[in-house]
Design a protein around this motif. Structure first.
Motif, mmCIF file in Angstrom:
data_model
loop_
_atom_site.group_PDB
_atom_site.id
_atom_site.type_symbol
_atom_site.label_atom_id
_atom_site.label_comp_id
_atom_site.label_asym_id
_atom_site.label_seq_id
_atom_site.Cartn_x
_atom_site.Cartn_y
_atom_site.Cartn_z
ATOM 1 N N ALA A 250 -38.930 5.422 32.903
ATOM 2 C CA ALA A 250 -39.659 5.407 34.413
ATOM 3 C C ALA A 250 -38.295 4.871 35.658
ATOM 4 O O ALA A 250 -39.009 4.403 37.178
ATOM 5 C CB ALA A 250 -40.651 4.436 34.801
ATOM 6 N N THR A 251 -37.696 3.758 35.191
ATOM 7 C CA THR A 251 -36.026 2.960 35.449
ATOM 8 C C THR A 251 -35.126 3.994 35.540
ATOM 9 O O THR A 251 -34.661 3.745 36.537
ATOM 10 C CB THR A 251 -36.326 1.756 34.955
ATOM 11 N N SER A 252 -35.343 4.948 35.326
ATOM 12 C CA SER A 252 -33.253 5.647 35.029
ATOM 13 C C SER A 252 -33.168 6.383 36.264
ATOM 14 O O SER A 252 -32.361 6.528 36.453
ATOM 15 C CB SER A 252 -33.769 6.956 34.219
ATOM 16 N N ALA A 253 -34.181 6.914 37.016
ATOM 17 C CA ALA A 253 -33.852 6.915 38.607
ATOM 18 C C ALA A 253 -33.992 6.065 39.594
ATOM 19 O O ALA A 253 -33.096 5.763 41.101
ATOM 20 C CB ALA A 253 -34.646 7.787 39.048
ATOM 21 N N LEU A 254 -33.828 4.943 39.192
ATOM 22 C CA LEU A 254 -33.311 3.266 39.810
ATOM 23 C C LEU A 254 -32.601 2.388 39.394
ATOM 24 O O LEU A 254 -31.816 2.833 38.850
ATOM 25 C CB LEU A 254 -34.574 2.595 39.826
ATOM 26 N N ASP A 255 -31.965 1.748 40.921
ATOM 27 C CA ASP A 255 -30.819 1.649 41.322
ATOM 28 C C ASP A 255 -30.682 0.012 39.693
ATOM 29 O O ASP A 255 -32.149 -0.158 39.245
ATOM 30 C CB ASP A 255 -29.797 0.618 42.168
ATOM 31 N N PRO A 256 -29.410 -0.828 39.177
ATOM 32 C CA PRO A 256 -30.038 -1.599 38.149
ATOM 33 C C PRO A 256 -30.513 -2.990 39.508
ATOM 34 O O PRO A 256 -31.704 -3.522 38.187
ATOM 35 C CB PRO A 256 -28.479 -2.871 38.482
ATOM 36 N N LYS A 257 -30.740 -3.436 39.962
ATOM 37 C CA LYS A 257 -31.472 -4.111 40.717
ATOM 38 C C LYS A 257 -33.110 -4.506 41.003
ATOM 39 O O LYS A 257 -33.792 -5.059 40.151
ATOM 40 C CB LYS A 257 -31.180 -4.880 41.610
ATOM 41 N N LYS B 61 -47.985 -1.301 53.410
ATOM 42 C CA LYS B 61 -47.885 -0.174 53.096
ATOM 43 C C LYS B 61 -48.684 1.064 53.103
ATOM 44 O O LYS B 61 -48.652 2.058 52.458
ATOM 45 C CB LYS B 61 -46.411 0.383 51.884
ATOM 46 N N ALA B 62 -49.678 0.323 52.579
ATOM 47 C CA ALA B 62 -51.238 0.914 52.728
ATOM 48 C C ALA B 62 -50.874 2.637 53.440
ATOM 49 O O ALA B 62 -51.461 3.309 52.386
ATOM 50 C CB ALA B 62 -51.880 0.507 52.328
ATOM 51 N N ASN B 63 -50.684 1.962 54.204
ATOM 52 C CA ASN B 63 -50.698 3.771 55.193
ATOM 53 C C ASN B 63 -49.560 4.158 55.601
ATOM 54 O O ASN B 63 -49.093 5.315 55.848
ATOM 55 C CB ASN B 63 -51.491 3.419 56.697
ATOM 56 N N SER B 64 -49.016 3.613 54.613
ATOM 57 C CA SER B 64 -47.387 4.557 54.682
ATOM 58 C C SER B 64 -47.284 6.465 53.866
ATOM 59 O O SER B 64 -48.508 6.244 52.861
ATOM 60 C CB SER B 64 -46.610 4.071 54.135
ATOM 61 N N TYR B 65 -46.812 7.070 54.392
ATOM 62 C CA TYR B 65 -46.118 8.431 52.871
ATOM 63 C C TYR B 65 -44.852 7.880 52.080
ATOM 64 O O TYR B 65 -43.999 7.289 52.472
ATOM 65 C CB TYR B 65 -46.259 9.672 53.685
ATOM 66 N N PRO B 66 -45.430 8.374 50.762
ATOM 67 C CA PRO B 66 -44.518 8.844 50.202
ATOM 68 C C PRO B 66 -43.255 8.084 50.633
ATOM 69 O O PRO B 66 -41.504 7.840 50.073
ATOM 70 C CB PRO B 66 -44.570 8.862 48.609
ATOM 71 N N SER B 67 -42.928 9.358 51.513
ATOM 72 C CA SER B 67 -41.272 9.665 51.888
ATOM 73 C C SER B 67 -40.772 8.779 53.268
ATOM 74 O O SER B 67 -39.437 8.655 53.010
ATOM 75 C CB SER B 67 -41.098 10.789 52.639
ATOM 76 N N GLN B 68 -41.724 7.560 52.789
ATOM 77 C CA GLN B 68 -41.069 6.661 54.364
ATOM 78 C C GLN B 68 -41.299 5.091 52.894
ATOM 79 O O GLN B 68 -40.049 4.321 53.659
ATOM 80 C CB GLN B 68 -42.669 6.040 54.192
ATOM 81 N N LEU B 69 -40.992 5.852 51.434
ATOM 82 C CA LEU B 69 -41.036 4.428 50.817
ATOM 83 C C LEU B 69 -39.344 4.785 49.749
ATOM 84 O O LEU B 69 -38.664 5.642 50.013
ATOM 85 C CB LEU B 69 -41.882 4.193 49.810
ATOM 86 N N SER B 70 -38.504 3.182 49.648
ATOM 87 C CA SER B 70 -37.453 3.082 49.108
ATOM 88 C C SER B 70 -38.010 3.177 47.014
ATOM 89 O O SER B 70 -39.351 3.611 46.420
ATOM 90 C CB SER B 70 -36.764 1.796 48.502
ATOM 91 N N GLY B 71 -37.197 3.871 46.275
ATOM 92 C CA GLY B 71 -37.410 4.776 45.283
ATOM 93 C C GLY B 71 -38.280 3.176 44.520
ATOM 94 O O GLY B 71 -39.110 3.590 43.681
ATOM 95 N N GLY B 72 -38.039 2.266 44.461
ATOM 96 C CA GLY B 72 -38.285 1.155 43.651
ATOM 97 C C GLY B 72 -40.051 0.990 44.458
ATOM 98 O O GLY B 72 -40.532 0.747 43.685
#
Lengths: 216, 331
Positions: free
Chosen positions: B167-174, B133-144
């Motif tokens: 740091a994990t409060s916005a993420l799903d349990p998995k 994902k080195a050349n991706s932008y943050p908007s293209q990534l999942s929360g994790g």
């Protein structure tokens, strides 16, 4: 047809010259002013509330004046800066004075859109205030600032029509002198068409560049 | 080592004063994972943000490896911050930069040579498993993935301390579990001290060696996570660590006991022995086994009906087997 072209071409060049030079100085002055307006706010990277209030008031005062009044008021000041108070070059001074506060407000709004968390993260990484401005605030707001520049350019084009008062020339001036005072409807229409084309092209280029820069 | 001394933070809103932190004294030992938990408004976020002075403490001292951060000028404070990484609930990545450039960002601030930056970023990308994902932008990534970029960025300057603000409060349990596993492995492989602020008890249970419980800007309990969980001494802590155990009234026997099994006692057949030894009938009302840092902690609620006068003996039997007993009265 030829006589219309003979009238249009110099006026067109005058308009481009006025907009180009005015825009250059407007960005040169307005960008730092907009940045200062944001960073000197409470809870930002360089809180200086009194300076902030002072600049904000000055900007509001200039923005309250109608462009036509500004051009007359600024005549003596223009002579001091560019050596003359009439002509195309002299018209640039009031254009810059009128457009700079407007552009500064646009920059301010663009920078405010940046999530404060991003600035906070930069502080936590040990960034200096200058690094935050250059490497965080400006790149993050660039897409929005480009749109702001587009709006400002079109605004300057509008102001430049009024610059005819001080012999500024340009398409707006031509339209009034020939199209209105001498009943040359063909010249009037040609000027308006040309102005519309300039606005369309500017907006199109601005939109495409902003879209390219926007990674959000 | 991190040591906070008499740390106080007061927010002024006009004429109102809000005390977010009252005289906090806290020690975090090197290489540990230290959790700070509390309800919202307890002051936990203020506390972690005071550690790198994102939030300016009103008074007190912040000692990190023998240096009092409160005594530093701006320049030295910036250098001290470079030795502390921080990750956030909202990730706070730069939208205009690629994943690579986001991770390179702190290194560019430190003016490292390009070649060195490249090498470092590539190894960090491997560490957080985002090389593709080195050349991706943050908007293209999942929360994790965004948080993993945040972690890589926080580790770029090879810090001694990692501060995790929800740091994990916005993420799903998995995804939370994956991020926690990553934090734990970073703590173990790099020896970084990790401070975790959270309102989720599961985060503490999963990775924290030590836990500090905040309430109203004060520390109300602290200690080894397993100890705090197995025998909470404070009422508010109990409320925090114990899943509420409501029993229908008609289920409560003459003697109802709540048992906490710890230190390996979860592996011994204590109840079966109890029945044989004291010749009583035991009715199991509810039970569960939790794992705190891979140590089992058993919770069991039992009812005893045909009891004679040997209640004290039963209690001491439990205690000798490392089981904490609480007798619940029928009210």
């Amino acid at each position: 047809m030829n006589d219309i072209l003979a009238l249009l071409i110099p006026s067109f060049i005058e308009t481009l010259y006025m907009i180009g030079v005015s825009a250059f100085f407007t960005i040169l002055l307005g960008l730092p002013l907009g940045i200062i307006l944001v960073i000197t706010e409470k809870n930002h990277i360089m809180p200086l509330l009194k300076l902030n209030k002072f600049l904000s008031t000055i900007i509001n005062i200039i923005r309250s004046l109608p462009a036509i009044i500004l051009i007359i008021l600024i005549g003596p000041f223009a002579r001091f800066i560019v050596g003359t108070s009439i002509g195309t070059t002299a018209a640039i001074v009031p254009l810059v004075v009128a457009a700079t506060p407007f552009f500064a407000r646009i920059v301010e709004t663009s920078l405010r859109e940046i999530d404060s968390g991003i600035v906070e993260a930069s502080i936590s990484m040990g960034a200096t205030p200058l690094q935050i401005i250059i490497k965080v605030l400006l790149p993050e707001a660039m897409s929005s600032i480009v749109l702001g520049i587009t709006i400002t350019l079109i605004n300057i084009l509008g102001y430049s029509a009024i610059a005819g008062i001080v012999g500024g020339g340009g398409l707006g001036d031509l339209a009034i002198r020939y199209g209105y005072h001498r009943f040359r409807t063909d010249v009037l229409i040609a000027c308006v068409v040309l102005l519309i084309i300039i606005v369309q092209i500017t907006q199109f280029l601005g939109n495409s560049l902003a879209k390219k820069l926007n990674k959000k | 080592m991190i040591r906070l001394k008499n740390l106080t933070k007061i927010y002024k809103k006009g004429k109102h004063e809000v005390t977010a932190l009252k005289n906090i004294n806290l020690e975090v030992s090197k290489g540990s994972i230290h959790g700070i938990i509390g309800l919202s408004g307890a002051g936990k976020s203020s506390l972690i943000r005071c550690i790198n002075r994102l939030e300016e403490p009103t008074s007190g001292e912040i000692w990190i490896d023998g240096i009092n951060l409160m005594s530093l000028n701006n320049k030295n404070l910036r250098n001290a911050r470079k030795r502390m990484g921080m990750i956030f609930q909202g990730f706070n990545l730069l939208w205009s930069k690629t994943v690579f450039d986001n991770i390179a960002f702190p290194l560019k601030l430190s003016r490292l040579p390009e070649a060195q930056i490249k090498e470092r970023v590539i190894s960090l990308l491997e560490l957080v498993e985002l090389s593709d994902k080195a050349n991706s932008y943050p908007s293209q990534l999942s929360g994790g993935q965004k948080q993993r970029v945040g972690i890589a960025r926080a580790l770029a300057n090879e810090p001694n301390i990692l501060l995790c603000d929800e740091a994990t409060s916005a993420l799903d349990p998995k995804t939370t579990k994956q991020i926690l596993t990553l934090l734990k492995s970073i703590n173990q492989s790099l020896g970084i001290t990790v401070i975790v602020v959270t309102h989720e008890m599961d985060v503490i249970k999963e990775i924290c060696d030590y836990v500090t419980i905040l309430e109203g800007g004060e520390i109300i309990e602290e200690g080894n996570t397993i100890d705090v969980f197995s025998k909470p001494s404070n009422e508010i802590t109990k409320h925090f660590v114990e899943s509420p155990n409501y029993l229908p009234k008609d289920l409560v026997d003459d003697i109802t006991m709540s048992l906490s099994f710890m230190k390996g006692s979860a592996k011994i057949p204590i109840i079966s022995k109890l029945i044989k030894e004291f010749d009583i009938d035991v009715n199991i009302l509810s039970g569960q086994i939790e794992y705190i840092q891979n140590e089992p902690l058993g919770k069991l609620t039992i009812g005893i009906s045909n009891i004679s006068d040997n209640l004290d003996d039963i209690i001491s039997y439990f205690e000798s087997n490392n089981v904490k007993v609480e007798v619940i009265t029928n009210e």
